[in-house]
Design a protein around this motif. Sequence first.
Motif, short mmCIF file in Angstrom:
data_model
loop_
_atom_site.label_atom_id
_atom_site.label_comp_id
_atom_site.label_asym_id
_atom_site.label_seq_id
_atom_site.Cartn_x
_atom_site.Cartn_y
_atom_site.Cartn_z
N HIS A 191 5.06 -9.45 -9.59
CA HIS A 191 6.48 -9.10 -9.46
C HIS A 191 6.78 -8.65 -8.03
O HIS A 191 7.76 -9.06 -7.42
N ALA A 192 5.91 -7.78 -7.47
CA ALA A 192 6.10 -7.30 -6.10
C ALA A 192 6.02 -8.47 -5.11
O ALA A 192 6.80 -8.54 -4.16
N HIS A 193 5.09 -9.39 -5.35
CA HIS A 193 4.92 -10.54 -4.47
C HIS A 193 6.17 -11.44 -4.50
O HIS A 193 6.68 -11.85 -3.45
N LEU A 194 6.66 -11.73 -5.72
CA LEU A 194 7.84 -12.59 -5.85
C LEU A 194 9.07 -11.93 -5.23
O LEU A 194 9.86 -12.59 -4.54
N THR A 195 9.21 -10.62 -5.46
CA THR A 195 10.34 -9.89 -4.87
C THR A 195 10.26 -9.95 -3.35
O THR A 195 11.26 -10.20 -2.68
N ASP A 196 9.08 -9.74 -2.82
CA ASP A 196 8.88 -9.76 -1.37
C ASP A 196 9.20 -11.14 -0.78
O ASP A 196 9.81 -11.24 0.27
N THR A 197 8.81 -12.19 -1.50
CA THR A 197 9.10 -13.56 -1.05
C THR A 197 10.61 -13.73 -0.90
O THR A 197 11.09 -14.28 0.09
#
Length: 122
Positions: free
Chosen positions: A43-49
């Motif tokens: 979730h953090a990775h997708l949000t950061d993307t």
Amino acid sequence: AAAHPALSPGQAFSELQAKVMDTQQKVKLADLQIEQLNKTKKHAHLTDTEVMMLVDETRMYEGVGRMFILQPKGVIHNQLLEKQRIAEEKIKELEQKKSYLERSVKEAEDNIREMLMARRAQ
């Protein structure tokens, strides 16, 4: 772990079985925690993307309790990276704990097998 000398074979056997079941529960719990941490990390990775595709001047807010605080893009980006890093560390810890627990289960099962063999040999 060696069985307690004062225990009867039956008690030692029951204790080992209880240990196996308890340890297997802990392995399942570790699996659930790892799964949850992987979701957090993803979730953090997708949000950061998504955040990184926005222009630097985009107004971004961080939820803090019941309020939102205006934060620069760089701060949000670093927080999301940190969230991923922490999740990764916790996953590694849990996987080490899990492999220790699995070895412990295997040892206890081996002990149970030996006890059964010894009983049959009597």
